[in-house]
Design an enzyme around this catalytic site. Structure first.
Site, PDB file in Angstrom:
ATOM      1  N   LYS A 139       0.835  -1.193   0.000  1.00 17.20           N
ATOM      2  CA  LYS A 139       0.000   0.000   0.000  1.00 17.20           C
ATOM      3  C   LYS A 139       0.877   1.253   0.000  1.00 17.20           C
ATOM      4  O   LYS A 139       1.883   1.302   0.699  1.00 17.20           O
ATOM      5  CB  LYS A 139      -0.911   0.016   1.234  1.00 17.20           C
TER       6      LYS A 139
ATOM      7  N   GLN B  65      -0.580 -12.215  10.740  1.00 14.74           N
ATOM      8  CA  GLN B  65      -1.047 -12.140   9.364  1.00 14.74           C
ATOM      9  C   GLN B  65       0.188 -11.946   8.501  1.00 14.74           C
ATOM     10  O   GLN B  65       1.240 -11.561   9.003  1.00 14.74           O
ATOM     11  CB  GLN B  65      -2.021 -10.974   9.194  1.00 14.74           C
TER      12      GLN B  65
ATOM     13  N   ASP C 124      -2.928  -7.019   0.086  1.00 17.28           N
ATOM     14  CA  ASP C 124      -1.568  -7.048   0.621  1.00 17.28           C
ATOM     15  C   ASP C 124      -1.461  -7.934   1.857  1.00 17.28           C
ATOM     16  O   ASP C 124      -0.378  -8.100   2.412  1.00 17.28           O
ATOM     17  CB  ASP C 124      -1.086  -5.628   0.961  1.00 17.28           C
TER      18      ASP C 124
ATOM     19  N   ASP D  39      -2.475  -7.900  17.914  1.00 18.39           N
ATOM     20  CA  ASP D  39      -3.291  -7.226  16.916  1.00 18.39           C
ATOM     21  C   ASP D  39      -4.509  -8.080  16.547  1.00 18.39           C
ATOM     22  O   ASP D  39      -4.356  -9.264  16.239  1.00 18.39           O
ATOM     23  CB  ASP D  39      -2.396  -7.013  15.677  1.00 18.39           C
ATOM     24  N   ASN D  40      -5.686  -7.470  16.586  1.00 11.27           N
ATOM     25  CA  ASN D  40      -6.907  -8.164  16.148  1.00 11.27           C
ATOM     26  C   ASN D  40      -7.033  -9.603  16.649  1.00 11.27           C
ATOM     27  O   ASN D  40      -7.244 -10.524  15.854  1.00 11.27           O
ATOM     28  CB  ASN D  40      -6.955  -8.188  14.610  1.00 11.27           C
TER      29      ASN D  40
ATOM     30  N   GLU E 255      -5.826  -6.149  21.434  1.00 13.76           N
ATOM     31  CA  GLU E 255      -6.317  -5.055  20.610  1.00 13.76           C
ATOM     32  C   GLU E 255      -7.569  -5.524  19.874  1.00 13.76           C
ATOM     33  O   GLU E 255      -7.511  -5.906  18.717  1.00 13.76           O
ATOM     34  CB  GLU E 255      -5.249  -4.610  19.598  1.00 13.76           C
TER      35      GLU E 255
ATOM     36  N   LYS F  24       1.127   5.008   9.137  1.00 18.37           N
ATOM     37  CA  LYS F  24       1.087   3.580   8.807  1.00 18.37           C
ATOM     38  C   LYS F  24       1.672   3.322   7.420  1.00 18.37           C
ATOM     39  O   LYS F  24       2.140   2.224   7.144  1.00 18.37           O
ATOM     40  CB  LYS F  24      -0.362   3.072   8.846  1.00 18.37           C
ATOM     41  N   TYR F  25       1.594   4.351   6.554  1.00 15.16           N
ATOM     42  CA  TYR F  25       2.014   4.132   5.165  1.00 15.16           C
ATOM     43  C   TYR F  25       3.205   4.975   4.746  1.00 15.16           C
ATOM     44  O   TYR F  25       3.607   4.946   3.597  1.00 15.16           O
ATOM     45  CB  TYR F  25       0.841   4.399   4.210  1.00 15.16           C
TER      46      TYR F  25
END
Lengths: 664, 664
Positions: free
Chosen positions: A251, A311, A346, A382-383, A411, A524-525
């Site tokens: 991204k 992930q 991604d 995360d998640n 989270e 983040k990007y």
């Protein structure tokens, strides 16, 4: 069919705390107390012996504490947990025949009745007690039994002996517990270290730590940033994923589907040729550099927390080496993440329904163990709500068995019951809805649920005014006062809180677009260069608030939180105090970032141990101003542009022997 | 350490009703419904299949009902219990991959995305479904899978097929439940016959049934009294103990310690030379006479209930034959009952701590079985709270296993938690604090607890305005209006209630002494001759109230009870209705037996399914007066000396096709 329980006459039920019938443990931090209550009763009206039994899980021996009757067949006792790991507790009771006999004898004597047979009954009971004793005690009990049995001595003399404290105390040491009932469940406490309860988090992207704009920051740059973070009083430095970032479908800025050549990609697109979840992004440095950072942080009173995001980017080594851990589409491609109709090409989610789930779980456990070996003891997961619940209970259980000092932060910004389940399964701390609780009634309702219901036994909230994913509407539009008031709320409503900086202290508030909670030009990007020395930074304010937290133990716990009425919907007031009442904090926050608000605050003096007739001192710890207040009603007025909040330390005035008033 | 649960992704928790983590059953009567709710969710956002599973305990096969989502991860379904005995229920869920795929496909199509690979995924899912099917279904599923896989057909055509109702319905018949989670507890329902829920009790002393004053009444006299009892609409005739009465230490009139020569003694001093708990007092007749009474009662719609009081007079055969069942004092005498300093030397309690407890329990079970063999199926158990709790669970469980139509009423006027425990252990009905709940706030508070909390799942209250032991202050001083209002309260607040007569209908209200709840010249210690034909008897009033109960199913259940505000502390208003709303009763009671009270009643129209704009009919079932009311506020005025209560049947007015209003 119920089996016959015979002479077990005592019932133990309604034990609290108990989560889902004992299915889940409660949580405590070292040094905290577990207050246990239970309904304990027997048929008839006999006197009961009731005990709380507790032990460390690995100990065979149960310690016991006598439980005190609270009325209505309810009993209470407590124990302190002093060691990391797991404790067990349960409740037991028996009919105390001697105490019953003693009570009845006293009643009969009081009514002027003759008691010759009763004394013989007592002699028999004491004799039986003697059989359970040994040595001197046994001889003493036998002597008393003989004396009670001597018909040549007067009833009055013998009754005096029978009712004596000496007899009572010695007999109580050898109770007849053969008919004892033990509650049919053993309940569990997970004991974490103190930081699981009281922690102050700072999240930063190491890649944005370079002093030179445009250059990719490194762990070494991050080291240089440590004094800055420490100066604000944080004690956890939390890093987004530090692993190699995928290039396939990477991204670009502002989450654009097409990355430009210089775009660094999202740290959450984990894995590239250089490695996956146990590798370090080469541009950040080496594993050695990371370990140095961990050690350097420690010397600044900071503990490094890592983000664990299970992930993969399409370039993650797992994708080649463990295709069986992914879902393969009929066209032979790997299933990417979706939230239809949105596609996240991604990211490849792991397929937890794979037949090879055991190997997958073991690998994920290995990831935690790898970073533990590098010195990490705090993980932000995360998640977790998109992975099977069973995984978390299993992996946290296994890790904490070997490393009980490990802390896991969940989270999971998701539905309430899912959040609660994750906490029950073992997460030490939990993200929560704080970012979206802004009005007085929202805050009171939510924090009452978190601190006054059973939820508090297993969920420790960690409050975040912002995260890289969450720039709330309130912060977008409220300006500097909004950042200040949300900081004070997070830092004083929660024993644990955190900010994502330097975005926070620099008041970063521009959304990607109207209606979005994403940051414009999100870190983040892309790599950011933060002007941390900007004069309008909230750095000093944050440092002051965190010092107040450190110096006031009342703010280091969640459970004493109590709201107090103010006759203005924009003003929120609440207090916290230590168990002994020696530290007492009252916070007043103006929830409107735009307007001055004033109102009458109605302090619940009794709850705070203050007397209506005697003045008490209120020191605003943010400004060091001192006030002398008396009575419950006090006027407060807050201008958001100068001070959107006040944090008072209240001090009771003590009367000395000479009747001289002074402040504690 | 939690074991690895692998691919089981669904969580089932928070199942209700569930008593003490499933330790105790809930109760229902035949034909009632069990509404089950649960929190069911999985990681992620997949569609779930959720089922309530239930079966009779003796069946191997589980029936299933799909659960409906209520929001917030809560699900609900229900089942009806139609057979006596025990049922089991639990909840299970699985991730429904086809439904998830179908939902996501629809979203993608709606967003205009191309879905060629998705259709192949669907083909695979349908093919897998086919493997779980057989015969025509299997062939049909295979055909559909083939069609979805045909790349020569357009996506649009194939998508239409994929989303068709036909496909959905057939696939739903063969779900993949291999990863299903079943709640970790099976919960139990005890199903009793209807009388356990709806019963109308009349207690009388057979020995007082003689038509000739002074003569000891017999079972035959009692038979002659049956038409009288039946005429008032009762359906349970409850007799105090009918066994031989001890003579040693027999109590005289008004509980005097010295019985005169003609004093008959208390029926609760059970046992004499003629026998004990399985014998009949000779002056009442023979066992054959008793069986005749049972049969005769039945022909009057009355079921005989016996009092089971496990205690002995000094003359009970057990005292000689089973000295090991009693506590022996050091002087060799048997321990009598005490509540120090009070002594009850006419009663020997059984010693449940005896080493021979097993033989004792078996004997007590034999007592129940003996009377069951004589045709008795309802037992009122005296003071169960002075015997071990375990005994009741064991004996009720064993008896009901063989005779699931047996009803046990717990006479435990004791502490709340003890009362509740006895109900949990298996008693079908329970005495309760109704006699001492007189004010509006007491009644609302207590009946809210009984009918709106978990208590209702296991405790069925049986309301008694008086008993031979309880002549309340309210009845002592309130005169005839007090008897009428307490009767109406008992009969309409409770689906089960009872009175001790003829003392009640004849308004017997003289206490033994001021401050006592004992009757003067209590029937417990002497034979009474009741003038049942006295013109001031409440017989007809009671008959009318009981007919109203029989004719109005709303009054035959407890759970629909709802209180409505009246702006007068002496007026209490409440409603009950059937599940379908077709029978709707509103009761207004003047709680003051002395003064007329009036006030505005504010009926919760919405709760009762009434419309504010349309008038509704209110028929006072006690007087047959009809009223037409509209809106929530209505004026009520009650003169205790004419009518201390009104029992309205409310009827909604229905609009016919012709727009013509008529009364239902």
């Amino acid at each position: 069919m119920q089996e016959a329980t015979g002479p077990r006459r005592v019932v133990v039920e309604g034990v609290t705390p108990e989560i889902d019938g004992g299915r889940f443990p409660i949580k405590r931090a070292c040094g905290e107390t577990v207050v246990v209550e239970a309904d304990v009763f027997a048929d008839g009206h006999d006197v009961l012996g009731v005990r709380l039994a507790y032990r460390r899980e690995q100990d065979a021996h149960w310690a016991e504490a006598p439980m005190e009757p609270l009325g209505n067949d309810r009993w209470r006792a407590s124990f302190e947990v002093s060691a990391l790991g797991r404790y067990r507790y349960t409740v037991l009771g028996w009919v105390d025949h001697f105490a019953t006999w003693r009570r009845d004898l006293a009643k009969k004597l009081e009514a002027g009745q003759r008691v010759p047979v009763e004394l013989l009954v007592g002699a028999r009971l004491i004799q039986e007690t003697g059989r359970r004793a040994s040595g001197d005690d046994r001889a003493q009990l036998q002597r008393w039994a003989d004396e009670l049995g001597r018909q040549d001595r007067s009833d009055a003399d013998r009754s005096r002996l029978a009712l004596s404290q000496d007899v009572q105390q010695l007999v109580a040491r050898y109770p007849d517990r053969s008919g004892q009932t033990t509650y049919d469940r053993e309940l569990t406490v997970v004991v974490d270290r103190e930081k699981a309860r009281f922690s102050t988090w700072y999240e930063l992207f190491p890649r944005s730590c370079s002093p030179i704009p445009g250059r990719h920051g490194t762990f070494k740059d991050c080291e240089a940033r440590l004094p800055y973070v420490a100066s604000m009083g944080f004690d956890v430095l939390y890093l987004p994923p530090i692993h190699p970032i995928g290039t396939t479908q990477r991204k670009g800025r502002n989450n654009s589907p097409d990355a430009g050549p210089g775009d660094p990609g999202s740290p959450w697109a984990i894995g590239a040729e250089e490695g996956g979840h146990t590798a370090v992004h080469p541009e950040l440095g080496t594993l050695e550099d990371f370990r140095r950072l961990v050690a350097a942080a420690q010397s600044h009173g900071l503990e490094v927390a890592l983000d664990i995001a299970f992930q993969c980017s399409p370039d993650h080594p797992y994708v080649k080496e463990h295709r069986e851990w992914f879902r393969i589409r009929p066209d032979g491609t790997v299933q990417y993440a979706e939230n239809p109709p949105k596609k996240y090409q991604d990211i490849y989610p792991l397929d937890f329904e794979t037949a090879a789930w055991q190997a997958l779980w073991q690998e994920l456990e290995r990831v935690f163990r790898f970073w533990i070996a590098q010195g990490v003891r705090i993980f932000r997961v995360d998640n977790p709500h998109t992975k099977p619940f069973g995984l978390w209970e299993w992996v946290i259980g296994r890790i904490q068995r070997d490393h009980p000092d490990t802390i896991f932060l969940s989270e999971a910004f998701t539905r309430p019951k899912v959040m609660y389940r994750l906490a029950k399964l073992g997460f030490s701390q939990s993200y929560n809805y704080f970012p979206w609780r802004n009005t007085k009634s929202e805050l009171i309702g939510y924090f009452t649920e978190l601190t006054r219901t059973e939820v508090r036994e297993y969920l420790r909230p960690n409050l975040w005014p912002n995260t890289p994913d969450i720039l709330t509407e309130y912060l977008q539009h409220g300006g500097r006062p909004a950042f200040m008031s949300r900081l004070v709320l997070a830092a004083t409503l929660g024993a644990s809180y955190g900010i994502y900086g330097p975005a926070f202290e620099l008041g970063e508030h521009r959304p990607r677009e109207a209606g979005s909670e994403e940051y414009l030009d999100s870190e983040k990007y892309e790599i950011k260069h933060w002007a941390i020395d900007r004069p309008d930074s909230l750095r000093e304010f944050i440092g002051r608030v965190n010092r107040i937290r450190r110096e006031n133990p009342a703010l280091q716990h969640d459970w004493s939180l109590r709201f107090h009425p103010v006759d203005n919907e924009s003003l929120l007031a609440y207090s916290k105090q230590t168990a002994d009442g020696s530290n007492l904090i009252l916070v007043v926050v103006n929830l409107s970032p735009h307007h001055r608000h004033s109102g009458w605050l109605d302090v619940d003096l009794e709850a705070l141990g203050l007397e209506a007739e005697r003045p008490f001192q209120a020191q605003d710890l943010l400004t060091d101003a001192y006030y002398l207040w008396q009575g419950s009603r006090n006027y407060v007025s807050l201008d958001p542009h100068s001070a959107p909040a006040q944090i008072f330390r209240l001090r009771r005035r003590l009367r000395t022997e000479r009747d001289f008033d002074y402040f504690l």
